[in-house]
Every structure is written in C-alpha cells, then in structure tokens.
Design a protein around this motif. Structure first.
Motif, PDB file in Angstrom:
ATOM      1  N   ASP A   1      55.774  84.579  42.180  1.00 46.67           N
ATOM      2  CA  ASP A   1      56.718  83.687  41.491  1.00 46.67           C
ATOM      3  C   ASP A   1      57.881  83.312  42.385  1.00 46.67           C
ATOM      4  N   GLY A   2      58.028  84.029  43.507  1.00 44.18           N
ATOM      5  CA  GLY A   2      59.112  83.692  44.425  1.00 44.18           C
ATOM      6  C   GLY A   2      58.773  82.536  45.345  1.00 44.18           C
ATOM      7  N   LEU A   3      57.538  82.097  45.302  1.00 39.31           N
ATOM      8  CA  LEU A   3      57.132  81.031  46.214  1.00 39.31           C
ATOM      9  C   LEU A   3      57.087  79.698  45.494  1.00 39.31           C
ATOM     10  N   THR A   4      57.371  78.640  46.255  1.00 39.19           N
ATOM     11  CA  THR A   4      57.161  77.305  45.700  1.00 39.19           C
ATOM     12  C   THR A   4      55.671  77.017  45.779  1.00 39.19           C
ATOM     13  N   PHE A   5      55.230  75.978  45.106  1.00 40.39           N
ATOM     14  CA  PHE A   5      53.791  75.676  45.106  1.00 40.39           C
ATOM     15  C   PHE A   5      53.282  75.364  46.500  1.00 40.39           C
ATOM     16  N   SER A   6      54.087  74.628  47.271  1.00 39.46           N
ATOM     17  CA  SER A   6      53.602  74.293  48.614  1.00 39.46           C
ATOM     18  C   SER A   6      53.589  75.517  49.508  1.00 39.46           C
ATOM     19  N   GLU A   7      54.558  76.426  49.324  1.00 33.47           N
ATOM     20  CA  GLU A   7      54.554  77.654  50.115  1.00 33.47           C
ATOM     21  C   GLU A   7      53.327  78.490  49.781  1.00 33.47           C
ATOM     22  N   LEU A   8      53.009  78.572  48.484  1.00 30.16           N
ATOM     23  CA  LEU A   8      51.861  79.377  48.065  1.00 30.16           C
ATOM     24  C   LEU A   8      50.588  78.833  48.679  1.00 30.16           C
ATOM     25  N   TYR A   9      50.473  77.511  48.697  1.00 30.82           N
ATOM     26  CA  TYR A   9      49.302  76.887  49.291  1.00 30.82           C
ATOM     27  C   TYR A   9      49.184  77.258  50.765  1.00 30.82           C
ATOM     28  N   LYS A  10      50.333  77.161  51.474  1.00 29.68           N
ATOM     29  CA  LYS A  10      50.327  77.482  52.907  1.00 29.68           C
ATOM     30  C   LYS A  10      49.972  78.951  53.131  1.00 29.68           C
ATOM     31  N   VAL A  11      50.535  79.828  52.296  1.00 25.54           N
ATOM     32  CA  VAL A  11      50.289  81.256  52.473  1.00 25.54           C
ATOM     33  C   VAL A  11      48.812  81.560  52.264  1.00 25.54           C
TER      34      VAL A  11
ATOM     35  N   ILE B   1      43.677  83.271  54.535  1.00 24.46           N
ATOM     36  CA  ILE B   1      42.223  83.093  54.703  1.00 24.46           C
ATOM     37  C   ILE B   1      41.871  82.976  56.177  1.00 24.46           C
ATOM     38  N   LYS B   2      42.704  82.229  56.923  1.00 24.69           N
ATOM     39  CA  LYS B   2      42.454  82.070  58.361  1.00 24.69           C
ATOM     40  C   LYS B   2      42.469  83.434  59.037  1.00 24.69           C
ATOM     41  N   ASP B   3      43.491  84.227  58.707  1.00 25.16           N
ATOM     42  CA  ASP B   3      43.604  85.545  59.318  1.00 25.16           C
ATOM     43  C   ASP B   3      42.413  86.424  58.956  1.00 25.16           C
ATOM     44  N   ILE B   4      42.018  86.372  57.673  1.00 25.46           N
ATOM     45  CA  ILE B   4      40.898  87.206  57.233  1.00 25.46           C
ATOM     46  C   ILE B   4      39.631  86.831  57.996  1.00 25.46           C
TER      47      ILE B   4
END
Lengths: 303, 321
Positions: free
Chosen positions: A178-188, A193-196
């Motif tokens: 809930d601390g993230l904005t929608f665009s931040e959540l998308y980026k995270v 996934i890339k890291d995984i």
C-alpha cells in the motif's frame, strides 16, 4: 451409541464421511519468511481473519533473550470458515531474519530447518515399527516477503529465495504494497521477475502441470485463464488488514479505508484463494510426491 | 591581563565600506558555490527521488540492478554525479554522492567503510592541495558537506546497521537523519517513532548536526533548537507534478489517496528543504571546513610531525590510521 440408517433419516453415508473429514481437518504447513516488519504476522491474521498473532509493537521488540538472533517459530491455527472443511494451519514464521549485520548463515539455517521436516518423515519411514500417524510437518508452501525496491531484489533476498526454492514450493510476495503507487508497483514487479529469471531462482509455476508439462491452453479455457492470471501477477502484492475479526478485511487509518479483498487494489484475495482454495491440494501433492522424493533420493544416496 | 578592545567608532560622515558585503557577493556569484551531499540508506527508501525533489531537478537516477555475473560479496559503491544549478544568477555546483549497495549485502559488517574512506579521502586530497607549495587559487572542494541518512519507517528501534553507520559517519561529517517514506506511517506513529529515534540518538551519543557553537546569535541558536526537535525529518518524495488550484505541486498518490509533499501537515519535506537550502546551506559548508576538516587536518599534521621526529631519531614509524 449406535446409529441406524432408517428410511427418512437425514444422515446419509456421504454426510457421515464429510463429518469425519471435517473432524480430521486438512493439514497445511506454510513457511512465512522475510525480514522484520514486513507484515508477515499481519498477513496470517488477515488470512485467518482473526488475531492469531498479537501485534503489540512495543512488546515484540523488547522480548527477553536473544534480541537479534534468527529463529523460526512454529504455531498452529485453525481456519474454519462456514461450509468448508477446517484447515489445520501450521505456520513457520521467521523471526529476525536478516536482522543482524552478518547474516551469511541464515540461508543455511533455513535450509536445515526445511530439510529437518523432511528428515523427520524419512527417519520414521525407515523404521521397522513406524508410526503412521506422525505429525507431518513437511512445508507445503513458502511465502517469501520482499521489501519493495525499484532496484530489485537485494543480495540477501536472492540468496534466501534460491535456497528456499530448491526444497519448497516458493511464492514471492511484495510486502506492504500500500506504500507504493501503481506505477511503482508495476516497476517493482517487473524488476523482481527479471531478477528471479536472471538469477535462476526456482519459484512455483502455476502454468506447469503435475508432470511438468505445460498446461495446454485449448483445454479448460477458464482454468487456463485463471492460472495465467495468477502467473502474470507474480510477485503478489500484499496489504495486511488491521480490522480482522470485524467481518470486513480492511486496512484503515486516518487517511481512509482500503478493502484488501479488492483485487484491483492488491493481490491478497488471489493469494488466499491459492493457499486455501485452488492450490492447497496441489501444493501438498507436489511437496509429497516431488520435493520430498527428491530429498529422499539425495539423502539415501549419501549413505 | 586584559585584552584591549578597540573602541567602536562611527564615522562622522558616510564612508561607504559597508558595500564590502556587496563586493563579496558579486565575487562569490561569479565563482559559484560548491555543495557536496551524500545519500546513505538501503535500497528502496527513495533516496534518489528525495534528492531530485529537494533540488527540483533530475540529479540522480536509480541505478542498475544486481546482475547475475556480479560477485556475491560486493561492497558499497560510491557514485558521484556533478551538476550545476542556477537560480537568480546564483550558481550552485552540486555533487550528489550515491552509495548503492549500502545495507543490501548478505554480510553488512563493514558496509559503511567505503563511505568513511571516501569522506576521509576528500579531506586528504584537500589537505594535500593546501600544503602544495604552488597551489591553485581556489582549491576545488570535494569534501562531503552533508550526509543524508535514510531510516526505514518501521517504528522499531534502530537496526544494528544504522547504529554502527550513524556512529561512524557522524564523527567525520554533518549527518542529517531522515525518516524515509514517512507517508507509510500515521501521524501518531510518526511522532512516536521520532521520539523513539531521538532517544536512541541520545543513548548512543551521536553527534547529529546542527552543532552548538559560541558564535551563534540568539535567534540562530533558537532556530537550531527548533530544528533539533524536528530531527529526524519525516519525509516523502515525489517527482510527479500535478496542477492543484493553478499551482504546480508535487504529490504522491497511492491507494490511500494523494499527499501533497509540500504540505507541512502531511510531511516534513518543506522543513528539510528549507533547512538544507534556505537556512543552513552556508553553515553546512562552513562546519565541514571549520570542524570536520580541521579535526582531520590536526590529526594528520600531528601524525606527520611524529613520523618526522621518529625518522630523525631512528625509531620505527608507528602505524597511523
């Protein structure tokens, strides 16, 4: 007390079976791992919709004894919603995971813990006079709580997830989303996934069938859609509720109220449906039939 | 023995030497000012965003992720990016010193050492230039004037990592601790957490900026007291600009709604910005030179002198760190 089935009786054989099943309940063992203060206990409270863990902040940090030592605490809770077979939930929760400055041993310690559960079953199996009703504490699923960062997973998280993913069905979640904005959540989500993928961390794949064959899209299209949706949402963004037991799972503060079961706001509902609904049996089966067998082969080949 | 204080006289007719302040100002305007700020904290706390928000300019970018080919044990890196900002003819040369990898390793035991080394190296370079016989007229100043230390908003006591790092860093530079992502806390949680942190700072005896000094005027001292009660600043940053009532404001929008970064009832970003740029910018630069650099210089010169006398008398040169 004898029960006789007479014509007109409301107790059917199936009902007797269901009643017996309900009494036994379903065992489900879940490992909740991640650094401190990521909402792991709140998550369990939200999952079971009651205060399984007391979250008094000021107490939890001044517990007597080893203040910064890593440990895994075991607790048993029962989740019994209306009209469903009760789930006997065994929660393994990490305490002070990654808290100390030098945490090189933590991945090994968690590996030992996971393997210990397998070993207990194996040892019992190999006895001549074995107890078939031993408590099965093999971990059916592990949720790893990730601290959200646009830079991606930290070294520690990568190491922990790699270790856990080798032995247990691993589902990564983004804590306190809930601390993230929608665009931040998308980026995270993208960067995790890339890291995984790049670090070859083994996570649970919803689109892989029991025998590792990919589920064919043409068959059972609604199921395929559901599984694709799940697979696309990894890592799952979690928000914890602070109003458990009131009938509505929400998170409230002075700014307002969020309904954590709203799928447009976070993935809590998805995770709950995976754990207690669609994938409960599959997670157990994979643990017993695949992961445990793998461990067994490795252990017995050592001797 | 009493020192004779010269009598203060006012010239009978206006002389005009009071314009020296203007002369100094125009000299300084030509040269521009140098400000070096280091940001420290684990990844994900919004360090880059805050720096960009503070100076209303894109100064840093959140840098690359760990690649699988990186060695597992990395050290904290130092990344310096230089920029020149101009406002009303005043030129500010800023060096933003980013510290990727801080607190993110598996073994964080020495993760502050590269930072300490960097700060000391800048002092060392400056000292060497100062002691050169033929030195430049204006020595380039790369000394770290301010360290913004980011603390995670979890409401708990300081982590071991923060305690160790804050201790080491506040000994060698001006440290300004901030509570990162404070929009994650309610206002009560925030003030509770602040009080707890202030107690922790006192308990570990960190030398947190601003410092007391005899040279301060009373109103300056009062301002410092007010600042001290606010530290650590509870901040949130945002690079997203939105029009509210015709004014451009920076907001942060999550599922909870929007907060206006510049509204002091919602977060203390404005206090931090004013503190760093409008009231204490000069003092940060000066204190670095007059307090931290001097301490370093004294130690180095005494050590040099000792080494020389040891060499002369044939004694082994002791190891000095």
């Amino acid at each position: 007390m004898t029960r006789t089935l007479t014509a007109g009786s409301t107790t059917t054989p199936e009902q007797i079976r269901l009643r017996k099943q309900a009494k036994r309940g379903i065992n489900f063992n879940i490992l909740i791992a991640g650094e401190n203060d990521l909402g792991k206990k709140t998550f369990i409270n939200s999952l079971c919709d009651r205060e399984c863990y007391n979250l008094d902040k000021w107490q939890s940090n001044s517990q007597a004894g080893s203040k910064s030592d890593f440990s895994i605490n075991t607790d048993l809770f029962e989740y019994s919603p209306e009209g469903c077979i009760p789930i006997k939930l065994r929660v393994f929760l990490t305490h002070n995971c990654g808290f100390s400055l030098k945490r090189n041993n933590t991945p090994d310690e968690i590996k030992e813990f996971i393997e210990k559960q397998y070993r207990t079953v194996l040892d019992e199996e190999l006895k001549v006079n074995r107890n078939p009703n031993i408590d099965d504490t093999r971990i059916h699923v592990a949720l790893y709580f990730i601290h959200a960062a646009i830079k991606g997973l930290s070294t520690f998280d990568i190491c922990m997830m790699k270790t856990i993913g080798e032995r247990v069905n691993l589902i990564p979640v983004i804590a306190k989303s809930d601390g993230l904005t929608f665009s931040e959540l998308y980026k995270v989500k993208e960067v995790v996934i890339k890291d995984i993928t790049e670090h070859k961390i083994k996570i649970f794949n919803f689109l892989e069938g029991d025998d590792e064959a990919k589920i064919i899209p043409e068959l059972e299209s609604t199921e395929y859609e559901y599984l694709s949706k799940l697979q696309k949402s990894i890592p799952f963004a979690i928000i914890g509720s602070n109003t458990v037991g009131t009938g509505k799972l929400t998170r409230t503060n002075k700014a307002g109220t969020i309904n954590i079961e709203d799928e447009t706001l976070c993935d809590f509902k998805l995770v709950k449906n995976i754990l207690f609904g669609s994938h409960l049996q599959e997670l157990k089966d994979i643990t017993v039939q695949k992961l445990y067998e793998q461990f067994r082969i490795e252990e017995l080949s050592k001797g | 023995m009493s020192v004779e204080v010269p009598e203060v006289k006012e010239p009978s007719k206006y002389v005009g030497f009071d314009s020296i302040t203007n002369q100094i100002e125009s000299r300084l305007l030509k040269r521009g000012f140098q400000f070096n700020i280091m940001v420290v904290g684990r990844s994900g706390l919004g360090k880059s965003t805050l720096v960009n928000t503070l100076f209303s300019s894109k100064l840093t970018e959140s840098h690359g992720r760990r690649s699988p080919t990186d060695p597992i044990e990395k050290t904290t890196e130092i990344e310096v990016s230089s920029h020149t900002l101009i406002e009303n003819n005043v030129r500010l040369n800023i060096n933003v010193i980013d510290t990727p990898g801080f607190g993110d390793q598996i073994n964080n035991e020495k993760c502050w050492e590269p930072l300490v080394k960097y700060v000391k190296e800048q002092h060392s370079q400056y000292l060497r230039r100062e002691l050169t016989a033929q030195r430049e007229r204006y020595l380039p100043d790369t000394r770290v004037h301010c360290i913004l230390y980011f603390i995670a908003p979890n409401g708990q006591k300081l982590r071991q990592l923060d305690v160790q790092a804050l201790k080491k860093l506040s000994e060698i530079a001006n440290v300004v601790p901030v509570i990162a992502k404070s929009d994650a806390l309610t206002l009560e949680e925030r003030s509770e957490f602040k009080k707890l942190l202030q107690k922790e700072f006192a308990k570990y005896k960190f030398n947190i900026y601003p410092y007391d000094s005899d040279e301060l005027y009373d109103d300056e001292r009062q301002l410092n007291e007010d600042i001290k009660s606010l530290i650590p600043f509870a901040i949130a940053g945002s690079e997203k600009v939105v029009q509210i009532d015709g004014e451009k404001t920076r907001v942060r929008t999550t599922r909870w709604g929007s907060i206006n970064i510049e509204d002091v009832s919602q977060c203390e970003f404005v206090f931090l910005r004013d503190f760093l740029t409008r009231t204490h910018l000069q003092d940060l630069i000066e204190t670095t030179a007059v307090v931290h650099y001097e301490t370093f210089r004294t130690k180095q010169l005494i050590a040099l002198k000792e080494n020389n006398t040891n060499r002369q008398s044939g004694n082994p040169i002791p190891e000095k760190h």
